[in-house]
Design an enzyme around this catalytic site. Structure first.
Site: not given
Ligand SMILES: C[S@@+](CC[C@H](N)C(=O)[O-])C[C@H]1O[C@@H](n2cnc3c(N)ncnc32)[C@H](O)[C@@H]1O
Length: 406
Positions: A277, A332
């Protein structure tokens, strides 16, 4: 004496330079027209999405700019009966059990159709569409596990814009329900977690979907990861408020803050199911909030690099799942560049760079069984997209399921 004069001159020069630099900076900052990030986002969406969605864009646009609807994901670990009674008293309905009724109705009609030749012609009978045998089995299996899903999420019916009150703690000290965009549950349902599965949630914070994964009560082991340590603390807090201690013990749930792009190397071919996600332009947030807006000028580069990051995260997820396992990719955002194009590029890269072969899975049956709650876009080449609508203001939510063959 001359050393002293030299020192003084240097100080004067330095202070002139500093003065000039500050003066220049101030002028630059005050004369530049300050366009709010949300306005920039709207301009960008108007250009791109009017091309992508044509006549549908004005309706999606007004919905995006209007307050979104929420769903109340019932906490199965809380005193469920009381919660169900309270939510039903609000005249909200569990959209998942409604979908389960649609499935059983259509399945009955399908059986009647095959044995008695088209009795209920006014109802769409071909629930799994025009498909080959493998696809038909796939869709049938997905529908039967949807029928058995333990997730419960209340929403107000189409056109009803009532809001849920804040969740309260039950007699065990656990919060009764989690408020979220109900469309966020669709990727979790599409992941089809079976009893005993080991699951990886690659970008998990703040934890709405992680919580839903645990609410299926099917995960034998759940690895929840997010690069951001501050957002991971929110994930910790969510699990702490909703899940009993024994259900989030170390051997059951592991929370990490690693770069998800490394997972394909760290734990290759390990998990039964992986949820990817990804970070995206979070279209609704970008249009309504100035804070932490990806359309801020200083984040332009980061925004432009999103499709690359998303592709790398998806490839990593595809490598982390075992052959025969499944990955769901979700965003999203409405953006085709961040949705279908990322999926297609990741499939190519997984094959050429890592010898990992995957096949997109058909999820069109979701459109049929959830059509009373969500508004679906009909023309995705891969995956499904929930588009906001004034009467059903959920989403955007894109989700695509991929089966790893090799
Ligand atoms: C759309 S949000 C996730 C929402 C979550 N799945 C939920 O339902 O509450 C995307 C997330 O990806 C994380 N993110 C960004 N770059 C990333 C990376 N390289 N590895 C892991 N997570 C990452 C961000 O910190 C963010 O919290």
């Amino acid at each position: 004496m001359s050393a002293c004069r030299g020192f003084l001159l240097r100080r004067i020069n330095d202070s002139c330079l500093t003065f000039r630099r500050h003066k220049f900076k101030k002028k630059w900052a005050t004369t530049l027209p300050k366009i709010p990030c949300s306005r920039l986002a709207l301009q960008y969406f108007d250009i791109n999405y009017s091309m992508q969605f044509g006549d549908l864009w004005p309706s999606i646009r007004i919905s995006l700019l209007t307050e979104q609807k929420y769903g109340a994901l019932v906490n199965n670990f809380s005193h469920k009966e009381t919660v169900l009674n309270n939510l039903s008293a609000l005249k909200a309905k569990d959209f998942i059990s409604e979908a389960q009724s649609v499935i059983s109705l259509l399945q009955t009609q399908n059986n009647v159709d095959t044995s008695e030749k088209m009795v209920f012609t006014e109802v769409p009978l071909n629930l799994v569409g025009e498909k080959n045998d493998a696809e038909q089995t796939q869709a049938t299996n997905l529908l039967s596990s949807l029928s058995n899903s333990k997730l419960t999420c209340f929403t107000f019916s189409r056109g009803d814009i009532s809001r849920f009150p804040q969740s309260r703690s039950d007699c065990f000290g656990l919060l009764e329900y989690y408020l979220m965009d109900a469309a966020s549950l669709l990727p979790v349902l599409a992941l089809d977690i079976q009893h005993g599965h080991s699951v990886l949630d690659l970008c998990a914070a703040p934890g709405g979907k992680t919580l839903a994964l645990l609410q299926t009560e099917n995960c034998q082991y759940l690895a929840a990861n997010d690069l951001s340590t501050s957002r991971s603390s929110r994930l910790h807090r969510v699990l702490h408020s909703y899940v009993p201690r024994d259900q989030r013990a170390e051997h059951k749930v592991r929370i990490t803050s690693w770069d998800g792009r490394l997972w394909g190397d760290l734990e290759a071919s390990t998990y039964d199911r992986v949820l990817v996600d990804v970070p995206c332009t979070t279209d609704r947030h970008s249009l309504l909030e100035e804070e932490n807006n990806i359309f801020h000028r200083i984040r332009t580069k980061q925004r432009q690099m999103l499709p690359l990051l998303q592709t790398e995260l998806l490839v990593s997820g595809l490598r982390a799942v075992r052959p025969g396992g499944e990955v769901v990719y979700s965003t999203c955002s409405l953006s085709q560049l961040q949705n279908e194009c990322v999926v297609q590029r990741a499939i190519e890269l997984a094959a050429t760079d890592h010898g990992v072969l995957v096949k997109p899975q058909d999820l069109s049956c979701f459109r049929e069984v959830f059509k009373n709650t969500f508004n679906f876009f009909q023309d995705c080449r891969v995956g499904e997209l929930v588009v906001p609508h004034l009467t059903a203001n959920f989403g955007p939510m894109f989700f695509c399921k991929l089966l790893r063959i090799k």
